[in-house]
Enzyme design. Sequence first.
Site, PDB file in Angstrom:
ATOM      1  N   SER A 161     -14.038  29.959  16.246  1.00 57.11           N
ATOM      2  CA  SER A 161     -14.531  29.926  14.864  1.00 57.11           C
ATOM      3  C   SER A 161     -13.415  29.514  13.894  1.00 57.11           C
ATOM      4  O   SER A 161     -12.226  29.695  14.194  1.00 57.11           O
ATOM      5  CB  SER A 161     -15.016  31.352  14.529  1.00 57.11           C
ATOM      6  OG  SER A 161     -15.319  31.495  13.180  1.00 57.11           O
ATOM      7  N   ASP A 177      -9.532  39.279  25.092  1.00 55.42           N
ATOM      8  CA  ASP A 177      -9.300  40.164  23.952  1.00 55.42           C
ATOM      9  C   ASP A 177      -7.789  40.220  23.754  1.00 55.42           C
ATOM     10  O   ASP A 177      -7.063  40.735  24.622  1.00 55.42           O
ATOM     11  CB  ASP A 177      -9.873  41.555  24.267  1.00 55.42           C
ATOM     12  CG  ASP A 177      -9.633  42.544  23.135  1.00 55.42           C
ATOM     13  OD1 ASP A 177      -8.858  42.231  22.211  1.00 55.42           O
ATOM     14  OD2 ASP A 177     -10.228  43.632  23.184  1.00 55.42           O
ATOM     15  N   CYS A 209      -4.687  32.356  16.264  1.00 56.71           N
ATOM     16  CA  CYS A 209      -5.569  32.432  15.087  1.00 56.71           C
ATOM     17  C   CYS A 209      -6.480  33.649  15.117  1.00 56.71           C
ATOM     18  O   CYS A 209      -7.158  33.917  14.124  1.00 56.71           O
ATOM     19  CB  CYS A 209      -6.449  31.183  14.987  1.00 56.71           C
ATOM     20  SG  CYS A 209      -5.569  29.700  14.515  1.00 56.71           S
ATOM     21  N   SER A 265      -0.835  35.144   6.381  1.00 57.83           N
ATOM     22  CA  SER A 265      -1.758  34.991   5.250  1.00 57.83           C
ATOM     23  C   SER A 265      -0.934  35.136   3.983  1.00 57.83           C
ATOM     24  O   SER A 265       0.112  35.816   4.003  1.00 57.83           O
ATOM     25  CB  SER A 265      -2.817  36.100   5.281  1.00 57.83           C
ATOM     26  OG  SER A 265      -3.508  36.157   4.050  1.00 57.83           O
ATOM     27  N   TYR A 267      -4.951  44.818   6.060  1.00 56.64           N
ATOM     28  CA  TYR A 267      -4.838  43.385   6.378  1.00 56.64           C
ATOM     29  C   TYR A 267      -3.460  42.851   5.972  1.00 56.64           C
ATOM     30  O   TYR A 267      -2.776  42.187   6.753  1.00 56.64           O
ATOM     31  CB  TYR A 267      -5.958  42.632   5.654  1.00 56.64           C
ATOM     32  CG  TYR A 267      -5.996  41.156   5.931  1.00 56.64           C
ATOM     33  CD1 TYR A 267      -6.353  40.675   7.181  1.00 56.64           C
ATOM     34  CD2 TYR A 267      -5.677  40.227   4.941  1.00 56.64           C
ATOM     35  CE1 TYR A 267      -6.392  39.312   7.441  1.00 56.64           C
ATOM     36  CE2 TYR A 267      -5.718  38.864   5.188  1.00 56.64           C
ATOM     37  CZ  TYR A 267      -6.069  38.411   6.445  1.00 56.64           C
ATOM     38  OH  TYR A 267      -6.109  37.059   6.706  1.00 56.64           O
ATOM     39  N   LYS A 320      -0.423  41.364   8.362  1.00 55.67           N
ATOM     40  CA  LYS A 320       0.066  39.986   8.224  1.00 55.67           C
ATOM     41  C   LYS A 320       1.548  39.955   7.833  1.00 55.67           C
ATOM     42  O   LYS A 320       2.274  39.025   8.205  1.00 55.67           O
ATOM     43  CB  LYS A 320      -0.782  39.231   7.197  1.00 55.67           C
ATOM     44  CG  LYS A 320      -2.226  38.999   7.657  1.00 55.67           C
ATOM     45  CD  LYS A 320      -2.306  38.154   8.913  1.00 55.67           C
ATOM     46  CE  LYS A 320      -3.722  37.777   9.297  1.00 55.67           C
ATOM     47  NZ  LYS A 320      -3.777  36.900  10.478  1.00 55.67           N
ATOM     48  N   PHE A 336      -9.382  29.660   2.886  1.00 53.32           N
ATOM     49  CA  PHE A 336      -9.944  28.480   3.554  1.00 53.32           C
ATOM     50  C   PHE A 336     -11.434  28.690   3.796  1.00 53.32           C
ATOM     51  O   PHE A 336     -11.892  29.813   4.008  1.00 53.32           O
ATOM     52  CB  PHE A 336      -9.211  28.219   4.878  1.00 53.32           C
ATOM     53  CG  PHE A 336      -7.929  27.458   4.682  1.00 53.32           C
ATOM     54  CD1 PHE A 336      -6.881  28.022   3.972  1.00 53.32           C
ATOM     55  CD2 PHE A 336      -7.791  26.173   5.160  1.00 53.32           C
ATOM     56  CE1 PHE A 336      -5.703  27.317   3.753  1.00 53.32           C
ATOM     57  CE2 PHE A 336      -6.621  25.452   4.957  1.00 53.32           C
ATOM     58  CZ  PHE A 336      -5.574  26.019   4.259  1.00 53.32           C
ATOM     59  N   THR A 388     -13.958  29.009   5.855  1.00 49.52           N
ATOM     60  CA  THR A 388     -14.365  29.335   7.233  1.00 49.52           C
ATOM     61  C   THR A 388     -15.633  30.189   7.150  1.00 49.52           C
ATOM     62  O   THR A 388     -16.020  30.594   6.045  1.00 49.52           O
ATOM     63  CB  THR A 388     -13.244  30.106   7.960  1.00 49.52           C
ATOM     64  OG1 THR A 388     -13.046  31.338   7.278  1.00 49.52           O
ATOM     65  CG2 THR A 388     -11.937  29.335   8.001  1.00 49.52           C
TER      66      THR A 388
END
Length: 253
Positions: free
Chosen positions: A15, A57, A84, A146, A159, A163, A192, A194
Amino acid sequence: MELENIPAIVTGGASGLGLATAQLLASKGARVSIFDVKEGEGRSAADALGVVFNMVDVTDEASVKAGLERGEAAHGPARILVNCAGIAPGMKTVGRENIAHSLDTYRATVEVNLIGTFNVLSQFAARLAAEPALGEERGVIINTASVAAFDGQIGQAAYASSKAGVVGLTLPVARDLSQLLIRVAAIAPGVFLTPMVESFPKQVQDALGQQFPHPSRLGRPAEFAQMVEAIISNPMLNGEVIRLDGAIRMPPK
Ligand code: NAD
């Protein structure tokens, strides 16, 4: 490094940014294996691109080992790794009714984004160490951080810190792997377009895009893939985190 016939692994390749990367690397002749937990999407994406899908995984040591073995059986030892795979849950440190952030959610975010990245890159590099160099290098690792690592917003404690860990490992891992002639870099994308962002209403997407100084729009996954290609092709690029963000600095919310 040239891409023609080079075995490459893209985690999270079912994805978004990973899929665009798998597509570009395959179009340049690389022999791509996608590692992802989304079996249905991953297999159909891989079939459409003519690449290999491996159900892996990234948080699981044995799953990554098995994926690397299967990838190697299909394509030979991988020389390029693009990490990614990632998740981005949003939650405030203290939420409504003064409830503390779920520790399970915090752990899961660090587990996939940071520990998963390290798990794949360390096993990838260990296998690659036994292979001969191609000219002056043996391989390249590209991780996905990120802008949240630097400008984390409200609700991004888990998050952003996961990162920031990806940013923090870039230089020491590049130094660790220098004797093996393996380069390491990270890309820190802005926002982005996505599937995650595509699910927002159009006006929310437009409003988000307008916050970017220039170009005043959301990033395209193909532009992320273009940066991956640029890093692979430039042997001097090592130990660096590159923001790919149209000069945005994210506000608190
Ligand atoms: P996405 O959700 O479209 O793709 C992420 C992929 O990772 C999915 O296919 C998912 O199945 C896979 N994945 C999740 N957990 C996994 C696991 N444990 N093992 C293997 N695969 C797993 O997201 P995206 O927008 O393409 O994001 C890709 C990366 O870029 C992520 O690390 C994300 O944090 C980062 N990023 C994205 C943006 C953006 O605006 N899209 C911005 C900054 C950073």
